[in-house]
Design an enzyme around this catalytic site. Structure first.
Site, mmCIF file in Angstrom:
data_model
loop_
_atom_site.group_PDB
_atom_site.id
_atom_site.type_symbol
_atom_site.label_atom_id
_atom_site.label_comp_id
_atom_site.label_asym_id
_atom_site.label_seq_id
_atom_site.Cartn_x
_atom_site.Cartn_y
_atom_site.Cartn_z
ATOM 1 N N LYS A 176 47.118 28.375 39.601
ATOM 2 C CA LYS A 176 48.308 29.144 39.990
ATOM 3 C C LYS A 176 47.850 30.502 40.480
ATOM 4 O O LYS A 176 46.811 31.010 40.044
ATOM 5 C CB LYS A 176 49.248 29.333 38.794
ATOM 6 C CG LYS A 176 50.692 29.541 39.197
ATOM 7 C CD LYS A 176 51.302 28.235 39.686
ATOM 8 C CE LYS A 176 52.789 28.244 39.754
ATOM 9 N NZ LYS A 176 53.311 26.863 39.754
ATOM 10 N N THR A 188 60.654 19.174 45.370
ATOM 11 C CA THR A 188 60.813 19.455 43.938
ATOM 12 C C THR A 188 62.223 19.053 43.513
ATOM 13 O O THR A 188 62.420 18.401 42.472
ATOM 14 C CB THR A 188 60.570 20.950 43.649
ATOM 15 O OG1 THR A 188 59.323 21.321 44.243
ATOM 16 C CG2 THR A 188 60.518 21.237 42.162
ATOM 17 N N LYS A 205 44.924 22.890 41.991
ATOM 18 C CA LYS A 205 46.132 22.851 42.817
ATOM 19 C C LYS A 205 47.257 23.604 42.142
ATOM 20 O O LYS A 205 47.489 23.434 40.943
ATOM 21 C CB LYS A 205 46.568 21.380 43.004
ATOM 22 C CG LYS A 205 47.769 21.208 43.906
ATOM 23 C CD LYS A 205 47.383 21.233 45.357
ATOM 24 C CE LYS A 205 48.571 21.263 46.314
ATOM 25 N NZ LYS A 205 49.060 22.656 46.535
ATOM 26 N N SER A 239 53.150 17.815 47.931
ATOM 27 C CA SER A 239 52.013 18.651 48.331
ATOM 28 C C SER A 239 50.757 17.792 48.462
ATOM 29 O O SER A 239 49.986 17.917 49.417
ATOM 30 C CB SER A 239 51.742 19.727 47.280
ATOM 31 O OG SER A 239 52.511 20.878 47.526
HETATM 32 N N1 GLU Z 1 54.896 25.578 42.668
HETATM 33 C C1 GLU Z 1 55.149 24.180 42.498
HETATM 34 C C2 GLU Z 1 54.982 23.768 41.047
HETATM 35 O O1 GLU Z 1 55.066 24.580 40.166
HETATM 36 C C3 GLU Z 1 54.342 23.319 43.464
HETATM 37 C C4 GLU Z 1 52.855 23.455 43.365
HETATM 38 C C5 GLU Z 1 52.107 22.737 44.468
HETATM 39 O O2 GLU Z 1 52.736 22.073 45.285
HETATM 40 O O3 GLU Z 1 50.891 22.853 44.486
HETATM 41 O O4 GLU Z 1 54.840 22.618 40.734
#
Ligand code: GLU
Length: 425
Positions: free
Chosen positions: A118, A202, A82, A358
């Protein structure tokens, strides 16, 4: 955008390489605390899957550009991989690997059943038209198609991507599958199965972490926020709504300061209209770097990696740093801050609200049953505060900083999952 030339020369020390070095340093410290053996350390230091793709993009004028894209699955011991997808010109395989590793520990720390991943595309999205961006996104997704899926690897927004990007990803994947697969991405628009509360999650998590770390009334507490995008903007708003006085904000265009507190709602309108905080009339202009040195109670770095370094850390006066960004503080800066008695609520805890919601979105998609915003808010708060108190007690028990404690918990859970599963074959 330039044509990508495959390079055979050794990589330079890029910001991405520095981010990976930081991540490896943090892993090393946690492994030491946990007494992990060398084999397991190496396993956790290396991504399970790492894909680099070349993405051809047809420009509006007919030219063909080729950009580099990446998807890294760092670990899948605890569940599907994820993590977000970043569009940024400076991104490289090292940065994406570091960010994937942080996702692994983050998911384990807050107790959601995911591994870490990522994605990244080395492109400046502001230099592309919407149609170019759509073509780029769809082609990138096509290139990484074998890796992703609701049970395998679930992308989400990160720097330079948003709900629209997620809608294109969901569509591209669904067209290839032959039916709608909402659970392949999170952070989608609500109309496609996106969760209520995901876009501000976030930042809401940053607010929850900041207030928990303050441990006193937020009334009049002064705050400076570096970065005024998807995370910093709403975080400034939520902190101000809670009673804090947000006295300074910076972004790529400049910085503004008002000792009586900025009107964040107005500043957000200004930034949306003009493209940034620069020129906001209800505050004084400030050099971006000076934001770090302000005499404030709380500093929220909410931009990119490596913002707080050995150079500016000694000048930081805030007693509390709450990391909205991933990897904003280098290990050298961490040591300086710890020696000065500054508390740092680390990224993998402070910005975990995004991946928590998420996860809630994905659960709603998998059971095809959407929840109310109240339910989501409650679950987010519960998971954030639960992780916060675990980190605090491990830090106290072991005499560690909050970052070290968070890594001990996250890395420990992944190591345990790996050991329980055993090695195949
Ligand atoms: N990009 C966000 C992070 O760095 C969210 C990642 C997600 O929701 O999978 O945590």
């Amino acid at each position: 955008m330039s044509i990508m030339v495959p390079s055979t020369t050794p990589a330079l020390i890029t910001p991405g390489r520095q981010a990976l070095d930081s991540a490896l340093h943090q892993l090393g410290q946690a492994a030491e605390q946990l007494g992990l053996d060398d084999g397991l350390r190496t396993m956790l230091a290396t991504p399970r899957r790492s894909l680099t793709v070349s993405v051809p993009v047809r420009r509006e004028d007919g030219r063909l550009d080729v950009v580099q894209g990446f998807r890294v699955q760092h670990n899948v011991s605890r569940g599907p991989a994820k993590g977000g997808l970043r569009f940024h010109p400076g991104t490289d395989i090292h940065e994406v690997t570091a960010l994937a590793m942080w996702m692994t520990w983050k998911c384990a720390l807050v107790g959601i059943p995911y591994g870490g991943a990522k994605g990244g595309v080395a492109v400046d999205p502001s230099g592309l038209t919407t149609r170019e961006l759509e073509r780029l996104t769809r082609r990138y997704v096509n290139e990484i198609l074998p890796l992703i899926g609701p049970e395998k690897d679930i992308p989400a927004p990160d720097v330079g991507t948003d709900e629209q990007t997620m809608a294109w990803i969901m569509d591209t994947y669904s067209v290839s599958a032959g039916y709608s697969v909402p659970g392949v991405v999170t952070g989608k628009p609500a109309t496609l199965g996106g969760s209520l509360g995901r876009s501000g999650a976030t930042s809401r998590g940053v607010q929850i972490a900041a207030l928990a770390a303050l441990g006193r009334s937020p009334e009049g507490v002064t705050v400076a926020v570096q970065g005024f995008g998807k995370v910093g903007g709403p975080a400034a708003q939520y902190l101000s709504d809670a009673g804090c006085k947000v006295v300074a904000v910076s972004d790529a265009t400049g910085a503004v300061h008002a000792s009586g507190g900025l009107d964040i709602a107005r500043l957000r309108e200004w930034a949306a209209e003009t493209g940034g905080v620069r020129g906001f009339r209800h505050g004084d202009a400030l050099a971006q770097e000076d934001l770090f040195e302000l005499d404030v109670d709380v500093l929220v770095p909410a931009a990119l990696e490596g913002a707080i370094t050995a150079v500016n850390a000694p000048r930081i006066r805030a007693r509390l740093i709450v990391e909205g960004a991933n990897g904003p503080t280098t290990p050298e800066a961490d040591e300086i801050l710890a020696a000065n008695g500054t508390t740092v609520v680390p990224d993998i805890l402070a910005n975990a609200g995004g991946v928590i919601v998420s996860y809630l979105e994905w659960v709603q998609n998998m059971q095809a049953y959407p929840w109310s915003s109240g339910e989501i808010e409650l679950k987010l708060r519960d998971l954030m505060l639960g992780a916060f108190s675990e980190v605090k007690s491990v830090a106290a028990e072991r005499g560690l900083t909050l970052r070290q404690a968070a890594h001990v918990i996250g890395v420990g859970r992944v190591a345990e999952a790996h050991q329980m599963r055993g090695l195949y074959p």
